[in-house]
Write a protein that holds these residues in place. Structure first.
Motif, PDB file in Angstrom:
ATOM      1  N   LYS A 431      13.916  11.332   1.533  1.00 30.69           N
ATOM      2  CA  LYS A 431      12.812  10.240   1.649  1.00 30.69           C
ATOM      3  C   LYS A 431      11.490  10.718   1.288  1.00 30.69           C
ATOM      4  CE  LYS A 431      15.233   6.903   4.809  1.00 30.69           C
ATOM      5  NZ  LYS A 431      15.129   6.224   6.031  1.00 30.69           N
ATOM      6  N   LEU A 432      10.909  11.616   2.010  1.00 34.47           N
ATOM      7  CA  LEU A 432       9.707  12.113   1.649  1.00 34.47           C
ATOM      8  C   LEU A 432       9.507  12.531   0.196  1.00 34.47           C
ATOM      9  CD1 LEU A 432       6.666  12.726   2.682  1.00 34.47           C
ATOM     10  CD2 LEU A 432       7.485  15.148   3.621  1.00 34.47           C
ATOM     11  N   SER A 433      10.634  13.160  -0.361  1.00 32.33           N
ATOM     12  CA  SER A 433      10.744  13.864  -1.605  1.00 32.33           C
ATOM     13  C   SER A 433      10.434  12.800  -2.753  1.00 32.33           C
ATOM     14  CB  SER A 433      11.579  14.600  -1.749  1.00 32.33           C
ATOM     15  OG  SER A 433      12.794  14.018  -1.930  1.00 32.33           O
ATOM     16  N   LEU A 434      11.015  11.419  -2.496  1.00 28.53           N
ATOM     17  CA  LEU A 434      10.871  10.289  -3.276  1.00 28.53           C
ATOM     18  C   LEU A 434       9.523   9.718  -3.204  1.00 28.53           C
ATOM     19  CD1 LEU A 434      14.298   8.597  -2.945  1.00 28.53           C
ATOM     20  CD2 LEU A 434      13.564  10.080  -4.566  1.00 28.53           C
ATOM     21  N   GLU A 435       8.803   9.992  -2.018  1.00 25.20           N
ATOM     22  CA  GLU A 435       7.613   9.188  -1.660  1.00 25.20           C
ATOM     23  C   GLU A 435       6.159  10.161  -2.112  1.00 25.20           C
ATOM     24  OE1 GLU A 435       5.421   5.917  -1.240  1.00 25.20           O
ATOM     25  OE2 GLU A 435       7.624   6.090  -1.399  1.00 25.20           O
ATOM     26  N   ALA A 436       6.635  11.404  -2.141  1.00 23.71           N
ATOM     27  CA  ALA A 436       5.502  12.642  -2.233  1.00 23.71           C
ATOM     28  C   ALA A 436       4.551  12.260  -3.389  1.00 23.71           C
ATOM     29  CB  ALA A 436       6.296  13.924  -2.233  1.00 23.71           C
ATOM     30  N   ASN A 437       5.132  12.180  -4.531  1.00 25.23           N
ATOM     31  CA  ASN A 437       4.017  11.888  -5.442  1.00 25.23           C
ATOM     32  C   ASN A 437       3.044  10.742  -5.546  1.00 25.23           C
ATOM     33  OD1 ASN A 437       5.083  14.090  -6.910  1.00 25.23           O
ATOM     34  ND2 ASN A 437       5.863  12.995  -8.643  1.00 25.23           N
ATOM     35  N   LYS A 438       3.581   9.641  -5.034  1.00 27.04           N
ATOM     36  CA  LYS A 438       2.681   8.447  -4.788  1.00 27.04           C
ATOM     37  C   LYS A 438       1.807   8.935  -3.439  1.00 27.04           C
ATOM     38  CE  LYS A 438       5.781   4.716  -5.960  1.00 27.04           C
ATOM     39  NZ  LYS A 438       6.419   3.353  -5.430  1.00 27.04           N
ATOM     40  N   TYR A 439       2.325   9.342  -2.574  1.00 27.23           N
ATOM     41  CA  TYR A 439       1.644   9.644  -1.277  1.00 27.23           C
ATOM     42  C   TYR A 439       0.439  10.558  -1.741  1.00 27.23           C
ATOM     43  CZ  TYR A 439       0.424  11.004   3.500  1.00 27.23           C
ATOM     44  OH  TYR A 439       0.025  11.321   4.604  1.00 27.23           O
ATOM     45  N   LEU A 440       0.500  11.650  -2.360  1.00 31.23           N
ATOM     46  CA  LEU A 440      -0.323  12.508  -3.029  1.00 31.23           C
ATOM     47  C   LEU A 440      -1.329  12.183  -3.601  1.00 31.23           C
ATOM     48  CD1 LEU A 440       1.981  15.722  -3.183  1.00 31.23           C
ATOM     49  CD2 LEU A 440       0.402  15.567  -1.628  1.00 31.23           C
ATOM     50  N   ALA A 441      -1.013  11.201  -4.462  1.00 32.98           N
ATOM     51  CA  ALA A 441      -1.820  10.470  -5.514  1.00 32.98           C
ATOM     52  C   ALA A 441      -2.783   9.650  -4.747  1.00 32.98           C
ATOM     53  CB  ALA A 441      -1.026   9.637  -6.677  1.00 32.98           C
ATOM     54  N   TYR A 442      -2.368   9.130  -3.834  1.00 33.86           N
ATOM     55  CA  TYR A 442      -2.950   7.981  -2.952  1.00 33.86           C
ATOM     56  C   TYR A 442      -3.882   8.916  -2.144  1.00 33.86           C
ATOM     57  CZ  TYR A 442      -4.544   4.737   0.798  1.00 33.86           C
ATOM     58  OH  TYR A 442      -4.946   3.847   1.738  1.00 33.86           O
ATOM     59  N   ALA A 443      -3.250   9.936  -1.461  1.00 31.81           N
ATOM     60  CA  ALA A 443      -4.445  10.941  -0.753  1.00 31.81           C
ATOM     61  C   ALA A 443      -5.443  11.406  -1.431  1.00 31.81           C
ATOM     62  CB  ALA A 443      -3.603  12.086  -0.054  1.00 31.81           C
ATOM     63  N   SER A 444      -5.404  11.593  -2.832  1.00 28.54           N
ATOM     64  CA  SER A 444      -6.327  11.985  -3.637  1.00 28.54           C
ATOM     65  C   SER A 444      -7.380  11.144  -3.684  1.00 28.54           C
ATOM     66  CB  SER A 444      -5.906  12.720  -5.040  1.00 28.54           C
ATOM     67  OG  SER A 444      -6.855  12.684  -5.786  1.00 28.54           O
ATOM     68  N   TYR A 445      -7.139   9.667  -3.860  1.00 32.08           N
ATOM     69  CA  TYR A 445      -8.046   8.750  -3.888  1.00 32.08           C
ATOM     70  C   TYR A 445      -8.656   8.480  -2.687  1.00 32.08           C
ATOM     71  CZ  TYR A 445     -10.007   4.277  -4.005  1.00 32.08           C
ATOM     72  OH  TYR A 445     -11.081   3.250  -4.132  1.00 32.08           O
ATOM     73  N   ARG A 446      -7.970   8.627  -1.707  1.00 31.94           N
ATOM     74  CA  ARG A 446      -8.528   8.672  -0.143  1.00 31.94           C
ATOM     75  C   ARG A 446      -9.738   9.652   0.164  1.00 31.94           C
ATOM     76  NH1 ARG A 446      -9.207   4.235   2.921  1.00 31.94           N
ATOM     77  NH2 ARG A 446     -10.123   4.950   4.756  1.00 31.94           N
ATOM     78  N   THR A 447      -9.733  10.708  -0.412  1.00 35.65           N
ATOM     79  CA  THR A 447     -10.626  11.758  -0.229  1.00 35.65           C
ATOM     80  C   THR A 447     -12.160  11.303  -0.715  1.00 35.65           C
ATOM     81  OG1 THR A 447     -10.236  12.677  -2.604  1.00 35.65           O
ATOM     82  CG2 THR A 447      -9.080  13.790  -0.800  1.00 35.65           C
ATOM     83  N   GLU A 448     -12.030  10.248  -1.997  1.00 37.99           N
ATOM     84  CA  GLU A 448     -13.178   9.773  -2.294  1.00 37.99           C
ATOM     85  C   GLU A 448     -13.954   8.611  -1.098  1.00 37.99           C
ATOM     86  OE1 GLU A 448     -12.781   7.533  -5.851  1.00 37.99           O
ATOM     87  OE2 GLU A 448     -11.124   8.811  -6.501  1.00 37.99           O
ATOM     88  N   VAL A 449     -13.012   8.133  -0.405  1.00 35.39           N
ATOM     89  CA  VAL A 449     -13.525   7.164   0.700  1.00 35.39           C
ATOM     90  C   VAL A 449     -13.946   8.071   1.920  1.00 35.39           C
ATOM     91  CG1 VAL A 449     -12.797   5.333   2.117  1.00 35.39           C
ATOM     92  CG2 VAL A 449     -11.550   5.515   0.094  1.00 35.39           C
ATOM     93  N   ILE A 450     -13.246   9.270   1.897  1.00 31.73           N
ATOM     94  CA  ILE A 450     -13.501  10.112   3.147  1.00 31.73           C
ATOM     95  C   ILE A 450     -14.970  10.574   2.994  1.00 31.73           C
ATOM     96  CG2 ILE A 450     -12.934  12.188   4.608  1.00 31.73           C
ATOM     97  CD1 ILE A 450      -9.940  11.632   3.921  1.00 31.73           C
ATOM     98  N   MET A 451     -15.328  11.035   1.547  1.00 29.52           N
ATOM     99  CA  MET A 451     -16.549  11.505   1.254  1.00 29.52           C
ATOM    100  C   MET A 451     -17.517  10.597   1.702  1.00 29.52           C
ATOM    101  SD  MET A 451     -19.144  12.127  -0.761  1.00 29.52           S
ATOM    102  CE  MET A 451     -18.916  11.129  -2.246  1.00 29.52           C
ATOM    103  N   LYS A 452     -17.329   9.438   1.258  1.00 27.78           N
ATOM    104  CA  LYS A 452     -18.442   8.354   1.678  1.00 27.78           C
ATOM    105  C   LYS A 452     -18.417   8.103   3.073  1.00 27.78           C
ATOM    106  CE  LYS A 452     -16.828   5.035  -0.919  1.00 27.78           C
ATOM    107  NZ  LYS A 452     -16.622   3.847  -1.694  1.00 27.78           N
ATOM    108  N   GLU A 453     -17.202   8.201   3.952  1.00 33.08           N
ATOM    109  CA  GLU A 453     -17.289   8.036   5.360  1.00 33.08           C
ATOM    110  C   GLU A 453     -18.234   9.149   6.073  1.00 33.08           C
ATOM    111  OE1 GLU A 453     -13.208   7.427   6.238  1.00 33.08           O
ATOM    112  OE2 GLU A 453     -13.298   5.323   5.793  1.00 33.08           O
ATOM    113  N   THR A 454     -18.165  10.278   5.540  1.00 33.21           N
ATOM    114  CA  THR A 454     -19.261  11.268   6.215  1.00 33.21           C
ATOM    115  C   THR A 454     -20.485  10.913   6.642  1.00 33.21           C
ATOM    116  OG1 THR A 454     -19.715  12.212   4.218  1.00 33.21           O
ATOM    117  CG2 THR A 454     -17.756  13.184   5.191  1.00 33.21           C
TER     118      THR A 454
END
Length: 521
Positions: A431-454
């Motif tokens: 399950k995780l292996s099938l979702e990992a690429n999507k999840y990591l790509a989204y996590a990468s985008y989420r870092t932009e939001v986190i940077m603003k949230e600081t």
């Protein structure tokens, strides 16, 4: 048996080790005397205050928060659609302009999206004073430009052959592009717009913490006065409202394929939205907090080259930027790794439901309130900044991961189970292996939001650019404020480019607006 995507699965899990130095730093600064207060806070969760006065105040706060969110959401969607169309290369090419240069120029002016709504609120509040109208403006500005970028990117990814056919039959340029884009973009617009409303609710709650009205103000006042039972009344009420909104959004997204763009549907949606909009305006008007310009503050709002140079010389920009990036880095990797680690460790449906509830609570509690709670039992330090931001973002990442996994076909997982592999390993590889690429790509985008949230971490002394912004605003040092905002914009734009490249590595995305999850922000 060959396991696939093991490396990406491990990338989802291994960063969890970075929570160790954060916890060590937190424990080192821990104050044992704050345990009683934290215990009282947790105990109050099962004993919220349900007296008439508290419930009336809570309902009023929810109405104000909902109204702020809805008004700013409607306005930002309208502006975002217009700007998104105007900034698209497809639209500009219709008028035989140099679409690449012109669209890049227009997109450059979308940079207000790089500035968090809290920064807009603090700046506007310093000039105009306290008012829910400030909260509306503060949410509308970045949301409009962010939505415009999403729409622009989606339009430019459309197949233009039908548009060429329409123009060859003599259709007007504007009519042709509207006829071409609207049917194709309907589901995308509705999906993104629906989730933006949930974001607007969270934004309105956050801005309330800074005195701009609504349930956020109730949360902040009850926490500072240590009235934990009243605090939990507001938290549970907010959670219920967000629960209803989230499920409504999920319902809309599930049924988008069956949605037909008919006049009766457009009229119905417009009528309902208009009624809610008018009701929201009436609610805001009853708060009796008018938008009045503080003349003294307005006169002091003078930025020239000299004040900017003084601001640059007086601020340790490099140190503040480094602290901000450290907070962003640790928050990002902890938020990335904790949800899959939690789901992997506890392979139980009932426990997973508990996680979903916990994550939903983590999403709705504003980061400054989490920081204030942690400050009850610890001295101000970077660990508090990282943990308080992580609490919020773990809730968001956990929801994204769980929904992605729940929407999977379970055939690979079932195959592993039938081969006698343990449930935990089957979940990891099936399950995780099938979702990992999507999840990591989204996590990468989420870092932009986190940077603003600081920027919301001004409540913690010395914690990067967010703290400096509040200090500079409190003394009306506009040159320093200008330098902090420019620094935020620069590091955001650079971070966005890095994020795009990382997304392309994991899933071949060209831009953040093509997020693997429909809820991309």
């Amino acid at each position: 048996m060959k396991y696939k995507n093991i490396s990406t699965s491990l990338i989802c899990l291994l960063p969890s080790i970075f929570i160790i130095p954060v916890l060590i730093n937190f424990v080192y600064n821990f104050n044992i005397g704050g345990l009683n207060l934290l215990s009282s806070f947790l105990n109050a969760a099962i004993k919220p205050d349900i007296s008439d006065i508290v419930l009336e105040s809570t309902i009023k706060g929810l109405r104000t928060t909902f109204s702020i969110a809805f008004i700013s959401w409607i306005i930002s969607i309208i502006i975002g659609l217009i700007l998104g169309l105007l900034s698209s290369k497809l639209y500009l090419s219709n008028y035989n302009s140099n679409n690449l240069i012109t669209s890049n120029i227009i997109r450059f002016f979308l940079i207000p999206r790089a500035i968090h709504e809290m920064i807009w609120a603090l700046v506007l509040q310093s000039v105009f004073g306290l008012s829910p109208l400030i909260a509306i403006l503060a949410i509308t500005i970045p949301y409009s430009f962010n939505f415009a970028k999403i729409i622009s990117g989606q339009i430019d990814n459309l197949d233009i052959k039908p548009l060429i056919s329409l123009k060859s039959n003599g259709a007007n340029n504007l009519l042709a592009i509207l006829t071409f884009t609207i049917p194709k973009m309907t589901s995308t617009i509705i999906s993104h717009a629906a989730y933006r409303f949930e974001c607007a609710l969270r934004g309105a709650t956050l801005l309330g913490v800074f005195g701009l009205g609504g349930i956020g103000t109730e949360l902040e006042l009850t926490l500072r006065s240590l009235k934990f039972n009243e605090l939990w009344t507001s938290i549970w009420a907010l959670w219920l409202m967000m629960f209803i909104v989230e499920n409504l959004i999920n319902f809309i997204q599930r049924n988008l394929k069956n949605y037909q763009l008919k006049p009766i549907n457009i009229m119905t949606v417009t009528f309902v939205a208009s009624i809610i909009f008018i009701t929201s305006l009436n609610t805001i008007s009853q708060t009796h907090l008018d938008l009045t310009i503080g003349i003294d503050n307005f006169d002091s709002l003078r930025i020239d080259i000299g004040s900017i140079i003084d601001g640059y010389n007086s601020l340790p920009i490099l140190r503040l930027t480094t602290i901000t990036l450290i907070i962003t880095f640790f928050t990002s990797i902890i938020s990335l790794s904790m949800p899959p680690l939690m789901l992997l460790t506890f392979q139980n449906k009932n426990i997973n439901r508990v996680f979903s509830t916990i994550w939903s609570l983590m999403r709705i509690v504003p980061t400054p309130l989490s920081a204030l709670l942690l400050l009850l039992c610890s001295h101000a330090n970077l660990a508090i900044a990282i943990i308080s931001l992580s609490i919020h973002n773990i809730g968001i990442m956990g929801r994204a991961l769980k929904e992605g996994i729940d929407n999977q076909q379970s055939s690979l997982f079932d195959s592993f189970i039938s081969c006698g592999i343990s449930e935990r390993k089957s979940w990891l590889y099936g399950k995780l292996s099938l979702e990992a690429n999507k999840y990591l790509a989204y996590a990468s985008y989420r870092t932009e939001v986190i940077m603003k949230e600081t920027s919301v971490l001004g409540v913690i002394g010395g914690s990067g650019l967010g703290w400096q912004l509040r200090e500079s605003l409190s003394s009306f040092a506009w040159g320093e404020v200008f330098m902090v905002i420019i620094t935020y914009i620069i590091i955001f734009m650079l971070w966005e480019k890095i994020s795009n490249k990382v997304q392309n590595i994991f899933i071949g995305l060209k831009s953040p607006e093509k997020s693997p999850y429909s809820m991309s922000t």
